[in-house]
Scaffold this motif. Structure first.
Motif, PDB file in Angstrom:
ATOM      1  N   PHE A 160       0.856  -1.187   0.000  1.00 50.21           N
ATOM      2  CA  PHE A 160       0.000   0.000   0.000  1.00 50.21           C
ATOM      3  C   PHE A 160       0.897   1.244   0.000  1.00 50.21           C
ATOM      4  O   PHE A 160       1.012   1.956   0.989  1.00 50.21           O
ATOM      5  CB  PHE A 160      -0.942  -0.024   1.201  1.00 50.21           C
ATOM      6  N   PHE A 185      -6.053   4.619  -5.981  1.00 47.74           N
ATOM      7  CA  PHE A 185      -6.832   3.705  -5.148  1.00 47.74           C
ATOM      8  C   PHE A 185      -8.349   3.708  -5.402  1.00 47.74           C
ATOM      9  O   PHE A 185      -8.946   2.633  -5.524  1.00 47.74           O
ATOM     10  CB  PHE A 185      -6.522   3.991  -3.679  1.00 47.74           C
ATOM     11  N   LEU A 240     -10.187   0.184  -6.431  1.00 51.79           N
ATOM     12  CA  LEU A 240     -11.209  -0.521  -5.647  1.00 51.79           C
ATOM     13  C   LEU A 240     -12.483  -0.721  -6.457  1.00 51.79           C
ATOM     14  O   LEU A 240     -13.071  -1.798  -6.445  1.00 51.79           O
ATOM     15  CB  LEU A 240     -11.528   0.237  -4.359  1.00 51.79           C
ATOM     16  N   TYR A 270     -18.261  -2.867  -4.027  1.00 50.09           N
ATOM     17  CA  TYR A 270     -17.570  -1.867  -3.192  1.00 50.09           C
ATOM     18  C   TYR A 270     -18.463  -0.642  -2.917  1.00 50.09           C
ATOM     19  O   TYR A 270     -18.628  -0.228  -1.769  1.00 50.09           O
ATOM     20  CB  TYR A 270     -16.249  -1.436  -3.838  1.00 50.09           C
ATOM     21  N   GLY A 305      -8.310   0.410   8.891  1.00 47.46           N
ATOM     22  CA  GLY A 305      -7.822   0.182   7.527  1.00 47.46           C
ATOM     23  C   GLY A 305      -8.567   1.134   6.613  1.00 47.46           C
ATOM     24  O   GLY A 305      -9.190   0.745   5.627  1.00 47.46           O
ATOM     25  N   SER A 327      -7.715   3.480   4.485  1.00 48.06           N
ATOM     26  CA  SER A 327      -7.207   3.894   3.160  1.00 48.06           C
ATOM     27  C   SER A 327      -7.487   5.384   2.964  1.00 48.06           C
ATOM     28  O   SER A 327      -7.062   6.187   3.785  1.00 48.06           O
ATOM     29  CB  SER A 327      -7.806   3.052   2.038  1.00 48.06           C
ATOM     30  N   ASP A 387      -4.889   3.742   9.667  1.00 46.50           N
ATOM     31  CA  ASP A 387      -4.269   2.935   8.608  1.00 46.50           C
ATOM     32  C   ASP A 387      -2.764   2.862   8.864  1.00 46.50           C
ATOM     33  O   ASP A 387      -2.159   3.795   9.391  1.00 46.50           O
ATOM     34  CB  ASP A 387      -4.550   3.513   7.212  1.00 46.50           C
ATOM     35  N   LEU A 388      -2.202   1.769   8.418  1.00 49.46           N
ATOM     36  CA  LEU A 388      -0.774   1.489   8.632  1.00 49.46           C
ATOM     37  C   LEU A 388       0.112   2.096   7.541  1.00 49.46           C
ATOM     38  O   LEU A 388       1.326   2.221   7.727  1.00 49.46           O
ATOM     39  CB  LEU A 388      -0.638  -0.042   8.610  1.00 49.46           C
ATOM     40  N   ALA A 389      -0.487   2.466   6.416  1.00 50.28           N
ATOM     41  CA  ALA A 389       0.301   2.912   5.262  1.00 50.28           C
ATOM     42  C   ALA A 389       0.398   4.439   5.244  1.00 50.28           C
ATOM     43  O   ALA A 389      -0.625   5.126   5.108  1.00 50.28           O
ATOM     44  CB  ALA A 389      -0.337   2.405   3.968  1.00 50.28           C
ATOM     45  N   ALA A 439      -1.275   4.035  12.253  1.00 47.84           N
ATOM     46  CA  ALA A 439      -1.088   3.023  13.303  1.00 47.84           C
ATOM     47  C   ALA A 439      -1.509   1.660  12.789  1.00 47.84           C
ATOM     48  O   ALA A 439      -2.248   1.542  11.810  1.00 47.84           O
ATOM     49  CB  ALA A 439      -1.922   3.377  14.534  1.00 47.84           C
ATOM     50  N   ASP A 440      -1.013   0.651  13.493  1.00 42.11           N
ATOM     51  CA  ASP A 440      -1.422  -0.720  13.208  1.00 42.11           C
ATOM     52  C   ASP A 440      -2.688  -1.002  14.009  1.00 42.11           C
ATOM     53  O   ASP A 440      -2.730  -0.702  15.213  1.00 42.11           O
ATOM     54  CB  ASP A 440      -0.289  -1.671  13.630  1.00 42.11           C
ATOM     55  N   ILE A 441      -3.683  -1.560  13.350  1.00 42.14           N
ATOM     56  CA  ILE A 441      -4.950  -1.882  14.022  1.00 42.14           C
ATOM     57  C   ILE A 441      -4.691  -2.718  15.278  1.00 42.14           C
ATOM     58  O   ILE A 441      -5.412  -2.619  16.265  1.00 42.14           O
ATOM     59  CB  ILE A 441      -5.855  -2.681  13.049  1.00 42.14           C
ATOM     60  N   ASN A 476     -13.601  -2.440   6.397  1.00 39.87           N
ATOM     61  CA  ASN A 476     -14.064  -2.647   5.018  1.00 39.87           C
ATOM     62  C   ASN A 476     -12.904  -3.185   4.180  1.00 39.87           C
ATOM     63  O   ASN A 476     -12.035  -2.432   3.760  1.00 39.87           O
ATOM     64  CB  ASN A 476     -14.596  -1.309   4.463  1.00 39.87           C
ATOM     65  N   TYR A 477     -12.893  -4.490   3.963  1.00 42.17           N
ATOM     66  CA  TYR A 477     -11.868  -5.180   3.164  1.00 42.17           C
ATOM     67  C   TYR A 477     -10.464  -5.001   3.759  1.00 42.17           C
ATOM     68  O   TYR A 477      -9.503  -4.746   3.041  1.00 42.17           O
ATOM     69  CB  TYR A 477     -11.906  -4.701   1.694  1.00 42.17           C
ATOM     70  N   THR A 478     -10.359  -5.156   5.063  1.00 43.27           N
ATOM     71  CA  THR A 478      -9.065  -4.970   5.740  1.00 43.27           C
ATOM     72  C   THR A 478      -8.616  -6.186   6.539  1.00 43.27           C
ATOM     73  O   THR A 478      -7.425  -6.523   6.532  1.00 43.27           O
ATOM     74  CB  THR A 478      -9.137  -3.747   6.688  1.00 43.27           C
ATOM     75  N   LEU A 530      -4.664  -9.152   7.469  1.00 39.88           N
ATOM     76  CA  LEU A 530      -4.014  -9.430   8.756  1.00 39.88           C
ATOM     77  C   LEU A 530      -3.745 -10.926   8.893  1.00 39.88           C
ATOM     78  O   LEU A 530      -4.492 -11.741   8.354  1.00 39.88           O
ATOM     79  CB  LEU A 530      -4.918  -8.933   9.886  1.00 39.88           C
TER      80      LEU A 530
HETATM   81  C1  GEK Z   1     -12.280   1.476   1.982  1.00 43.19           C
HETATM   82  N1  GEK Z   1     -11.463   0.419   4.042  1.00 43.19           N
HETATM   83  O1  GEK Z   1     -12.070   2.239   1.018  1.00 43.19           O
HETATM   84  N2  GEK Z   1      -3.289  -1.839  10.422  1.00 43.19           N
HETATM   85  C2  GEK Z   1      -3.846  -0.777   9.801  1.00 43.19           C
HETATM   86  N3  GEK Z   1      -4.168  -0.757   8.487  1.00 43.19           N
HETATM   87  C3  GEK Z   1      -3.886  -1.857   7.766  1.00 43.19           C
HETATM   88  C4  GEK Z   1      -3.309  -3.004   8.350  1.00 43.19           C
HETATM   89  C5  GEK Z   1      -2.999  -2.967   9.747  1.00 43.19           C
HETATM   90  N4  GEK Z   1      -2.444  -3.992  10.361  1.00 43.19           N
HETATM   91  N5  GEK Z   1      -3.158  -3.946   7.368  1.00 43.19           N
HETATM   92  C6  GEK Z   1      -3.630  -3.395   6.224  1.00 43.19           C
HETATM   93  N6  GEK Z   1      -4.070  -2.143   6.459  1.00 43.19           N
HETATM   94  C7  GEK Z   1     -11.065   0.954   2.723  1.00 43.19           C
HETATM   95  C8  GEK Z   1     -10.331  -0.057   1.888  1.00 43.19           C
HETATM   96  S1  GEK Z   1      -7.943  -1.466   1.687  1.00 43.19           S
HETATM   97  C9  GEK Z   1      -8.666  -2.786   0.846  1.00 43.19           C
HETATM   98  C10 GEK Z   1      -9.317  -0.855   2.657  1.00 43.19           C
HETATM   99  C11 GEK Z   1      -7.944  -3.280  -0.358  1.00 43.19           C
HETATM  100  C12 GEK Z   1      -4.683  -1.206   5.506  1.00 43.19           C
HETATM  101  C13 GEK Z   1      -3.896  -1.009   4.220  1.00 43.19           C
HETATM  102  O2  GEK Z   1      -2.832  -0.079   4.383  1.00 43.19           O
HETATM  103  C14 GEK Z   1      -4.991  -0.532   3.261  1.00 43.19           C
HETATM  104  O3  GEK Z   1      -5.073   0.874   3.216  1.00 43.19           O
HETATM  105  C15 GEK Z   1      -6.281  -1.119   3.849  1.00 43.19           C
HETATM  106  O4  GEK Z   1      -5.910  -1.736   5.084  1.00 43.19           O
HETATM  107  C16 GEK Z   1      -6.966  -2.157   2.962  1.00 43.19           C
HETATM  108  O5  GEK Z   1     -13.414   1.145   2.359  1.00 43.19           O
HETATM  109  O6  GEK Z   1      -6.910  -2.700  -0.736  1.00 43.19           O
HETATM  110  O7  GEK Z   1      -8.427  -4.297  -0.937  1.00 43.19           O
END
Ligand code: GEK
Length: 248
Positions: free
Chosen positions: A26, A34, A38, A45, A70, A72, A95-97, A122-124, A138-140, A144
């Motif tokens: 990410f 992004f 999606l 979505y 998560g 995004s 979000d971690l990214a 931060a990390d969830i 949502n798709y996160t 993990l």
């Molecule tokens: C949407 N919810 O548009 N901690 C925090 N964030 C994380 C972690 C973690 N451990 N692992 C992954 N992510 C959004 C779409 S995208 C879905 C979510 C996809 C984050 C990662 O950085 C990314 O931004 C997100 O989870 C997943 O409704 O890409 O398919």
């Protein structure tokens, strides 16, 4: 910003990239395309985002917190903020990214509305979840480690208020291998109809291997029940993508 206002740079990440380029990340390149990625990749979505808004209007309780785990670029955060109709709430987007958080912050700044939003890098797995009447993943969860999913879901349930809602959207696997193969095929057809080439589809699939780990719907529902959610069920299924709602 609405779903339709989001800047829609086209996702061409796997068009020119070498297939051996490595695992999916990410990073800034992904963050820049992004919204387009999606919508062209995840069947259902937009429906998931609409439902998050509708559920926020119905379930968010006065004086409580909402979490977008998560987040995004903050599509679910924005849907919640637009639809919360009760006072003294806060939205916590996480979000971690770094590339996602940076862009999410600038999108959130453009919003009008009264509910304060914080966007944290931060990390969830490390954050506190307290007094939450709505939590969205949502798709996160699919990104993990499988072994850590039960403790994350349990922490979410423990941090929620009575009657709060948890939205969990995921790519899933089917127990029946023939149905699984069919759903994967239908998903790839969906992507082709959204102008991804076979090469892009196969490169993305390789990049996501061991990064996105789908589980069955039964596994998700059992985990939610074991974590203590009183009710849970699938409200959306489009090919191998689902959205589940659970009530504490
Ligand atoms: C949407 N919810 O548009 N901690 C925090 N964030 C994380 C972690 C973690 N451990 N692992 C992954 N992510 C959004 C779409 S995208 C879905 C979510 C996809 C984050 C990662 O950085 C990314 O931004 C997100 O989870 C997943 O409704 O890409 O398919």
């Amino acid at each position: 910003m609405s779903r339709n206002d989001q800047k829609m740079s086209k996702d061409e990440i796997f068009k020119d990239t070498d297939a051996e380029a490595g695992s999916f990340e990410f990073n800034k390149t992904v963050a820049d395309v992004f919204p387009d990625m999606l919508r062209r990749s995840i069947p259902g979505y937009d429906a998931s985002i609409d439902a998050i808004g509708a559920l926020a209007a119905r379930y968010v309780q006065p004086g409580t917190r909402c979490y977008d785990l998560g987040c995004s670029l903050g599509a679910a955060t924005i849907a919640m903020r637009r639809n919360i109709s009760v006072p003294d709430c806060e939205i916590h987007a996480v979000d971690l990214a770094p590339a996602m958080v940076q862009r999410c912050r600038s999108e959130v700044e453009k919003l009008e509305g009264t509910t304060p939003v914080s966007v944290s890098l931060a990390d969830i797995r490390d954050i506190d979840i307290n007094h939450a009447s709505m939590v969205v993943m949502n798709y996160t969860l699919q990104f993990l480690p499988v072994a850590e999913r039960v403790s994350i879901i349990s922490r979410i349930r423990e941090g929620m208020t009575e009657g709060g809602v948890f939205v969990l959207s995921e790519k899933v696997a089917d127990e029946d291998p023939a149905v699984e193969a069919l759903l994967i095929d239908l998903h790839h057809e969906f992507k082709r109809s959204n102008a991804y080439t076979d090469l892009e589809i196969s490169r993305k699939r390789t990049a996501l291997e061991n990064v996105l780990i789908p589980e069955t719907i039964a596994t998700h529902l059992e985990r939610l029940s074991e974590a203590g959610f009183a009710h849970s069920g699938v409200w959306l299924k489009h090919f191998n993508f689902v959205s589940i709602v659970a009530i504490r």
